[in-house]
Design an enzyme around this catalytic site. Structure first.
Site, mmCIF file in Angstrom:
data_model
loop_
_atom_site.group_PDB
_atom_site.id
_atom_site.type_symbol
_atom_site.label_atom_id
_atom_site.label_comp_id
_atom_site.label_asym_id
_atom_site.label_seq_id
_atom_site.Cartn_x
_atom_site.Cartn_y
_atom_site.Cartn_z
ATOM 1 N N ASN A 77 3.858 -5.151 2.115
ATOM 2 C CA ASN A 77 4.543 -4.655 1.215
ATOM 3 C C ASN A 77 5.389 -4.327 1.820
ATOM 4 O O ASN A 77 6.363 -3.846 1.479
ATOM 5 C CB ASN A 77 3.112 -3.329 1.632
ATOM 6 C CG ASN A 77 2.665 -2.681 0.640
ATOM 7 O OD1 ASN A 77 2.616 -2.950 0.428
ATOM 8 N ND2 ASN A 77 2.674 -1.751 0.658
ATOM 9 N N ALA B 272 17.130 -5.159 -9.482
ATOM 10 C CA ALA B 272 17.722 -4.608 -8.421
ATOM 11 C C ALA B 272 17.732 -3.354 -9.491
ATOM 12 O O ALA B 272 17.729 -3.395 -10.700
ATOM 13 C CB ALA B 272 18.880 -5.048 -8.199
ATOM 14 N N CYS C 241 2.899 4.078 -2.014
ATOM 15 C CA CYS C 241 2.702 3.227 -0.894
ATOM 16 C C CYS C 241 4.093 2.123 -0.941
ATOM 17 O O CYS C 241 3.840 2.506 0.957
ATOM 18 C CB CYS C 241 2.174 1.712 -1.105
ATOM 19 S SG CYS C 241 0.270 2.313 -2.138
ATOM 20 N N LYS D 79 6.023 4.946 2.375
ATOM 21 C CA LYS D 79 4.755 5.305 3.223
ATOM 22 C C LYS D 79 4.087 4.329 4.628
ATOM 23 O O LYS D 79 4.249 4.504 5.278
ATOM 24 C CB LYS D 79 3.468 5.516 2.652
ATOM 25 C CG LYS D 79 1.954 6.243 3.407
ATOM 26 C CD LYS D 79 1.284 6.354 2.584
ATOM 27 C CE LYS D 79 0.436 5.971 1.734
ATOM 28 N NZ LYS D 79 -0.965 4.602 2.571
HETATM 29 N N1 LIG Z 1 -2.326 3.641 -4.418
HETATM 30 C C1 LIG Z 1 -1.962 2.337 -4.780
HETATM 31 O O1 LIG Z 1 -1.809 1.547 -5.481
HETATM 32 C C2 LIG Z 1 -2.652 1.894 -3.575
HETATM 33 C C3 LIG Z 1 -2.950 0.179 -3.141
HETATM 34 C C4 LIG Z 1 -2.980 -0.801 -2.240
HETATM 35 C C5 LIG Z 1 -3.876 0.481 -1.099
HETATM 36 N N2 LIG Z 1 -3.177 1.968 -1.111
HETATM 37 C C6 LIG Z 1 -4.089 2.220 -0.016
HETATM 38 O O2 LIG Z 1 -5.568 2.556 -1.009
HETATM 39 C C7 LIG Z 1 -6.049 4.169 -0.426
HETATM 40 C C8 LIG Z 1 -6.187 5.027 -1.520
HETATM 41 O O3 LIG Z 1 -5.256 5.512 -2.187
HETATM 42 P P1 LIG Z 1 -4.502 5.991 -3.546
HETATM 43 O O4 LIG Z 1 -3.618 6.354 -3.804
HETATM 44 O O5 LIG Z 1 -6.209 5.322 -4.295
HETATM 45 O O6 LIG Z 1 -5.453 7.550 -3.098
HETATM 46 P P2 LIG Z 1 -5.901 8.734 -3.627
HETATM 47 O O7 LIG Z 1 -5.194 10.059 -3.309
HETATM 48 O O8 LIG Z 1 -6.048 8.300 -5.066
HETATM 49 O O9 LIG Z 1 -6.820 8.712 -3.823
HETATM 50 C C9 LIG Z 1 -8.029 9.496 -2.486
HETATM 51 C C10 LIG Z 1 -9.422 10.307 -2.788
HETATM 52 O O10 LIG Z 1 -10.384 9.901 -1.853
HETATM 53 C C11 LIG Z 1 -10.619 11.342 -1.422
HETATM 54 N N3 LIG Z 1 -11.287 11.707 -0.060
HETATM 55 C C12 LIG Z 1 -10.638 12.246 0.200
HETATM 56 N N4 LIG Z 1 -11.899 12.883 1.546
HETATM 57 C C13 LIG Z 1 -12.588 12.361 0.974
HETATM 58 C C14 LIG Z 1 -14.161 11.794 1.784
HETATM 59 N N5 LIG Z 1 -13.983 12.823 2.826
HETATM 60 N N6 LIG Z 1 -15.235 11.889 1.341
HETATM 61 C C15 LIG Z 1 -14.569 11.393 0.234
HETATM 62 N N7 LIG Z 1 -13.525 11.271 -1.165
HETATM 63 C C16 LIG Z 1 -12.434 11.422 -0.438
HETATM 64 C C17 LIG Z 1 -9.596 12.515 -2.387
HETATM 65 O O11 LIG Z 1 -10.397 13.143 -3.353
HETATM 66 C C18 LIG Z 1 -9.398 11.015 -3.343
HETATM 67 O O12 LIG Z 1 -9.568 11.242 -4.817
HETATM 68 C C19 LIG Z 1 -4.364 4.597 0.585
HETATM 69 O O13 LIG Z 1 -4.996 4.542 1.968
HETATM 70 C C20 LIG Z 1 -3.449 3.922 0.197
HETATM 71 O O14 LIG Z 1 -2.228 3.986 1.132
HETATM 72 C C21 LIG Z 1 -3.139 2.831 -2.429
HETATM 73 O O1 LIG Z 2 11.797 -6.602 -8.088
HETATM 74 C C1 LIG Z 2 11.506 -4.951 -7.807
HETATM 75 C C2 LIG Z 2 10.312 -4.412 -8.033
HETATM 76 C C3 LIG Z 2 10.120 -3.143 -7.786
HETATM 77 N N1 LIG Z 2 10.412 -2.383 -7.778
HETATM 78 C C4 LIG Z 2 9.538 -0.835 -7.692
HETATM 79 O O2 LIG Z 2 9.221 -0.972 -6.735
HETATM 80 C C5 LIG Z 2 8.076 0.373 -5.968
HETATM 81 C C6 LIG Z 2 7.278 -0.651 -6.647
HETATM 82 O O3 LIG Z 2 6.261 -1.349 -7.615
HETATM 83 P P1 LIG Z 2 5.008 -2.157 -7.729
HETATM 84 O O4 LIG Z 2 5.330 -3.051 -6.077
HETATM 85 O O5 LIG Z 2 4.854 -2.438 -8.880
HETATM 86 O O6 LIG Z 2 4.117 -0.801 -7.077
HETATM 87 P P2 LIG Z 2 3.387 -0.133 -6.353
HETATM 88 O O7 LIG Z 2 1.785 0.571 -7.125
HETATM 89 O O8 LIG Z 2 4.139 1.210 -5.838
HETATM 90 O O9 LIG Z 2 2.271 -1.948 -5.661
HETATM 91 C C7 LIG Z 2 2.946 -1.654 -4.132
HETATM 92 O O10 LIG Z 2 2.029 -1.038 -3.352
HETATM 93 C C8 LIG Z 2 0.969 -1.644 -3.432
HETATM 94 C C9 LIG Z 2 -0.004 -0.590 -2.729
HETATM 95 O O11 LIG Z 2 0.054 -0.723 -1.233
HETATM 96 C C10 LIG Z 2 0.330 -2.309 -3.095
HETATM 97 O O12 LIG Z 2 -0.884 -2.972 -3.306
HETATM 98 C C11 LIG Z 2 0.883 -3.446 -4.062
HETATM 99 O O13 LIG Z 2 0.858 -4.552 -3.619
HETATM 100 C C12 LIG Z 2 2.745 -2.986 -4.127
HETATM 101 O O14 LIG Z 2 3.479 -4.127 -5.444
HETATM 102 C C13 LIG Z 2 8.782 0.373 -7.734
HETATM 103 O O15 LIG Z 2 9.163 1.571 -7.778
HETATM 104 C C14 LIG Z 2 9.230 -0.126 -8.595
HETATM 105 O O16 LIG Z 2 10.377 0.268 -9.613
HETATM 106 C C15 LIG Z 2 11.904 -2.375 -7.497
HETATM 107 O O17 LIG Z 2 12.465 -1.387 -7.710
HETATM 108 N N2 LIG Z 2 12.511 -3.636 -8.254
#
Ligand SMILES: NC(=O)c1ccc[n+]([C@@H]2O[C@H](COP(=O)([O-])OP(=O)(O)OC[C@H]3O[C@@H](n4cnc5c(N)ncnc54)[C@H](O)[C@@H]3O)[C@@H](O)[C@H]2O)c1
Ligand SMILES: O=c1ccn([C@@H]2O[C@H](COP(=O)(O)OP(=O)(O)O[C@H]3O[C@H](CO)[C@@H](O)[C@H](O)[C@H]3O)[C@@H](O)[C@H]2O)c(=O)[nH]1
Length: 438
Positions: free
Chosen positions: A208, A252, A260, A263
């Site tokens: 990330n 750009a 993500c 954070k």
């Molecule tokens: N959102 C993304 O695109 C993404 C991608 C990759 C990794 N991650 C990581 O994955 C994790 C989850 O992200 P998210 O976006 O899915 O979170 P989210 O906030 O959308 O969902 C988290 C869920 O966990 C539940 N929860 C909290 N405490 C609980 C408990 N004790 N028992 C059961 N359920 C409980 C909440 O009610 C909520 O529904 C984070 O660490 C995040 O950084 C997120």
């Molecule tokens: O060339 C680019 C590509 C993306 N973005 C911006 O970057 C942010 C993130 O985009 P993207 O990565 O597509 O979405 P996320 O859902 O945040 O996914 C990222 O974050 C997730 C949570 O960790 C990971 O699982 C993924 O691999 C990682 O791509 C957005 O605001 C986009 O607009 C740009 O400005 N320029």
């Protein structure tokens, strides 16, 4: 095929739960949010994610996907227990592990036979070992393995990313856990990266932070391009053909938002600091990103000759990226209040994020179509690169605007087209088209 328990039904838990069930596993998803679980049982999805509702319904109907608030029931026959709860940032930027800890304690209390307990949430290096201690303490035995299997899906294309994963990172400390998780990922026919738990945890943050670095890098190049008369979209194209650089993540614009990158870059800086290392590059990546979103504001003020008070501004796009209603760390959250505080009247439109945006942006006024937003506006600003905006009839849009001014934070249109249509068109890292005088 396996019995799997997934804890947390957010973007990650729900999407991986449904994808694991769709390839034939028996999956039970657990959440503490009763309302969410009641809705999910009926196939009602709490988030906007393309394809998710159909896939959830299909797997409920085919009896492979179940929802409950009872961890004990869900864990009963499970060979694999996946932790997918949130790890939001604390005030300090560190990842808040309170949900992970609570889940680890509950797992320990309910652990009667051998299971592989997998962390899919993004967690600081060392968390796997830490929860191992907690689970053992609560369970009173060590008949389990912990593992790390970080998630790489993107919001907006989460199902596709999971079904077509480019790799699965599996952090383990036993052959047994390695075999279970390798078997689980076998149907995805993907690259398996087997590592120790600390390394797997670090891969997620490094990936990330690197992607965020690419974005801030190209945004800085864009800012220089503007000063020297170059075009960043061509620069990115010219760079991207080099396989060592790659085409992706060189768009750009107003920088990254979402749940993500902001954070996780912050958490990585904290991980480094706690280990006694000053992570210089990632700090600058954050600084560049924090400033980048205000470039559309500066360009608007310039376009309207220094004064936006009393002006009507149309905002197209509120979500941090297209195909999602997620507003976490969206640039619009900073840009719109700045316009408000300068006395501008803002009318915003987003295809799906308006409801969530209203919770985040005080006094946000929204309308039901982009046509309504631009009607009699002094300028239009594009904040999210939705396809719907790419497909707009620009001639018609121009006729609705009071002044043909477009500030494009996502470089959606060719300069030549905007010149021919007679717009004042300012974008990021490209020449400003001044085919209209304001
Ligand atoms: N959102 C993304 O695109 C993404 C991608 C990759 C990794 N991650 C990581 O994955 C994790 C989850 O992200 P998210 O976006 O899915 O979170 P989210 O906030 O959308 O969902 C988290 C869920 O966990 C539940 N929860 C909290 N405490 C609980 C408990 N004790 N028992 C059961 N359920 C409980 C909440 O009610 C909520 O529904 C984070 O660490 C995040 O950084 C997120
Ligand atoms: O060339 C680019 C590509 C993306 N973005 C911006 O970057 C942010 C993130 O985009 P993207 O990565 O597509 O979405 P996320 O859902 O945040 O996914 C990222 O974050 C997730 C949570 O960790 C990971 O699982 C993924 O691999 C990682 O791509 C957005 O605001 C986009 O607009 C740009 O400005 N320029």
């Amino acid at each position: 095929m396996m019995n799997i328990c997934v804890i947390g039904t957010g973007y990650v838990g729900l999407v991986s739960g449904v994808c694991f069930s769709d390839i034939g596993n028996n999956v039970t998803c657990v959440d503490i949010d009763e309302n969410k679980i009641e809705n999910l049982k009926k196939g009602i999805i709490p988030i906007y994610e393309p394809g998710l509702d159909e896939l959830v319904l299909k797997n409920i109907e085919e009896n492979r996907l179940h929802f409950t608030t009872e961890l004990q029931t869900a864990m009963n026959d499970a060979e694999v227990v996946i932790i997918a709860v949130g790890t939001p940032p604390k005030e300090t930027g560190e990842a808040d592990l309170r949900f992970v800890e609570a889940v680890a304690r509950s797992i320990g209390k309910n652990l009667t036979d051998y299971k592989v307990i997998v962390t899919k949430s993004t967690v600081p290096v060392g968390t796997g070992k830490w929860i191992k201690g907690i689970i053992a303490e609560e369970a009173g035995h060590s008949n389990f393995d912990v593992a790390s299997n970080p998630e790489f899906l993107r919001e907006g294309s989460a199902i596709y990313d999971t079904m077509n994963m480019e790799r699965a990172v599996i952090g383990v400390e036993s052959d047994k856990a390695k075999d279970v998780l390798s078997n689980l990922h076998e149907p995805f026919q993907t690259n398996l990266v087997i590592a120790d738990i600390e390394t797997a945890e670090m891969i997620k943050y490094a990936a990330n932070a690197f992607l965020a670095t690419k974005i801030s890098f190209i945004n800085e190049i864009a800012n220089i391009c503007e000063l020297v008369g170059a075009d960043v979209t061509k620069v990115a194209e010219g760079m991207g053909h080099d396989n060592r650089i790659g085409k992706a993540f060189l768009s750009a614009g107003i920088g990254y938002g979402g749940s993500c990158f902001p954070k996780d870059t912050n958490a990585l800086i904290n991980i480094a600091e706690n280990a006694g290392y000053n992570l210089k590059i990632v700090k600058d990546v954050e600084n560049v990103n924090a400033q980048q979103r205000y470039r559309v504001y500066d360009k608007l003020v310039e376009a309207l000759n220094g004064d936006i008070s009393g002006k009507r501004i149309a905002i197209l796009g509120l979500a941090f990226k297209p195909n999602t209603d997620d507003m976490r760390a969206a640039p619009s959250i900073d840009i719109i209040p700045k316009l408000h505080s300068d006395g501008a009247e803002v009318l915003a439109y987003d295809p799906v994020a308006m409801k969530n945006a209203k919770k985040e942006i005080a006094g946000l006024q929204t309308v039901e179509s982009y046509e309504q937003a631009v009607q009699d506006a002094d300028a239009v600003i594009i904040l999210t690169d939705w396809n719907e905006f790419k497909e707009m009839d620009l001639q018609d849009l121009k006729s609705k605007l009071r002044h043909p001014v477009m500030i494009d934070g996502r470089n959606m249109f060719p300069l030549e087209q905007m010149e021919n249509l007679g717009f004042y068109y300012a974008s990021i890292g490209r020449k400003t088209v001044k085919a209209a005088q304001i």
